[in-house]
Motif scaffolding. Structure first.
Motif, short mmCIF file in Angstrom:
data_model
loop_
_atom_site.label_atom_id
_atom_site.label_comp_id
_atom_site.label_asym_id
_atom_site.label_seq_id
_atom_site.Cartn_x
_atom_site.Cartn_y
_atom_site.Cartn_z
N ASN A 19 107.37 142.09 70.75
CA ASN A 19 108.49 142.56 71.56
C ASN A 19 108.13 143.94 72.11
O ASN A 19 107.80 144.86 71.37
CB ASN A 19 109.75 142.62 70.69
N LEU A 20 108.23 144.08 73.44
CA LEU A 20 107.86 145.33 74.10
C LEU A 20 108.67 146.51 73.58
O LEU A 20 108.16 147.62 73.45
CB LEU A 20 108.02 145.19 75.61
N THR A 21 109.91 146.25 73.24
CA THR A 21 110.77 147.32 72.74
C THR A 21 110.20 147.93 71.46
O THR A 21 110.13 149.15 71.31
CB THR A 21 112.19 146.79 72.46
N TYR A 22 109.77 147.07 70.53
CA TYR A 22 109.24 147.56 69.26
C TYR A 22 107.89 148.23 69.44
O TYR A 22 107.56 149.19 68.74
CB TYR A 22 109.17 146.43 68.23
N LYS A 23 107.10 147.76 70.38
CA LYS A 23 105.83 148.42 70.67
C LYS A 23 106.07 149.84 71.15
O LYS A 23 105.38 150.78 70.74
CB LYS A 23 105.05 147.62 71.73
N GLU A 24 107.05 150.01 71.99
CA GLU A 24 107.37 151.34 72.51
C GLU A 24 107.92 152.24 71.41
O GLU A 24 107.58 153.43 71.34
CB GLU A 24 108.36 151.22 73.67
N ASP A 43 115.32 141.84 62.47
CA ASP A 43 114.66 141.11 63.55
C ASP A 43 113.23 140.78 63.14
O ASP A 43 112.42 141.68 62.87
CB ASP A 43 114.67 141.95 64.83
N MET A 44 112.92 139.51 63.12
CA MET A 44 111.57 139.08 62.74
C MET A 44 110.51 139.72 63.62
O MET A 44 109.42 140.07 63.15
CB MET A 44 111.48 137.55 62.85
N GLU A 45 110.80 139.92 64.90
CA GLU A 45 109.80 140.47 65.81
C GLU A 45 109.42 141.90 65.44
O GLU A 45 108.27 142.32 65.63
CB GLU A 45 110.31 140.40 67.25
#
Length: 234
Positions: free
Chosen positions: A6-11, A35-37
């Motif tokens: 997930n791009l949000t978690y990467k950021e 959240d699993m991601e």
């Protein structure tokens, strides 16, 4: 599996990376994230490898990621991994490369942990056999004869000449031992020969006879060692 990130978690993680306590902050935020991601991405990028609870995650994909990025030994990883990963081929394939590397290391050791792992996950027996036959050797650790016997018994269906020749490389090199070392090897093996597989006993006997043909020992010493060798399979 990176496509699942997930791009949000990467950021979010990128913003944490400059912090001195980056890893502890990440653990606090993501280890038990709903959240699993989020858990998946943290299992991928945790600096010091994944933790035990990440491999034991309730989600198979998180478990797979943590298994692949862990620094734990093979036995611990296989004890913790989600049961679905072992039972389902479509998930098992996702740990294929890491599993092959782990079994390379297990085969390079004395076979004790190898047997413990195979007791847990017998489905990987073909991987173990392949690594014995074809894997590059990393060290000179000899197999314990009793542990080697256990492995041979597990791998009966694979017991061809290639298997045996690869196994012999895990046993003492008779070209590098002297008469006192040979005597000690034979004495120790005879004492437990009922527990040692005949493949090993026959090999020791054959190599002893070859050794005696090339040595310059006194005839009486030769006869004593020959008698011991014959007793291996008597």
């Amino acid at each position: 599996m990176e496509e699942l990130f997930n791009l949000t978690y990467k950021e979010e993680v990128e913003l944490l990376k400059d912090e001195v306590d980056f890893e502890s902050l990440g653990d606090e935020k993501y280890l038990e994230h709903p959240d699993m991601e989020a858990r998946l991405y943290w299992a991928f990028c945790r600096p010091n490898g994944s933790r035990e609870e990440q491999i034991a995650d309730v989600d198979p994909l998180v478990s797979i990621m943590a298994f692949n990025h862990s620094k734990l030994n093979a036995l611990k990883r296989f004890q913790l991994i989600h049961k679905d990963v072992i039972e389902k081929e479509n998930l098992r394939v996702k740990i294929r490369n890491r599993t092959r590397m782990l079994f390379r290391s297990l085969v390079d050791d004395d076979f004790s942990e190898l047997n413990q792992v195979l007791d847990l996950v017998p489905v990987f027996l073909p991987v173990a056999v392949d690594q014995l036959k074809n894997g590059r050797k990393w060290n000179d650790i000899l197999a314990d004869e009793l542990e080697a016997t256990k492995f041979i018994n597990k791998a009966q269906e694979f017991l061809d000449d290639d298997f045996k020749n690869a196994l012999y490389l895990k046993l003492p090199n008779f070209e590098e031992i002297d008469n006192s070392e040979l005597k000690e090897l034979l004495e120790n093996t005879i004492a437990k020969k009922e527990l040692v597989h005949e493949v090993i006993l026959n090999y020791y006997q054959e190599k002893t006879f070859e050794w005696l043909e090339d040595c310059d020992l006194h005839i009486l010493q030769k006869k004593a060692l020959e008698k011991m060798a014959k007793n291996l399979v008597a």
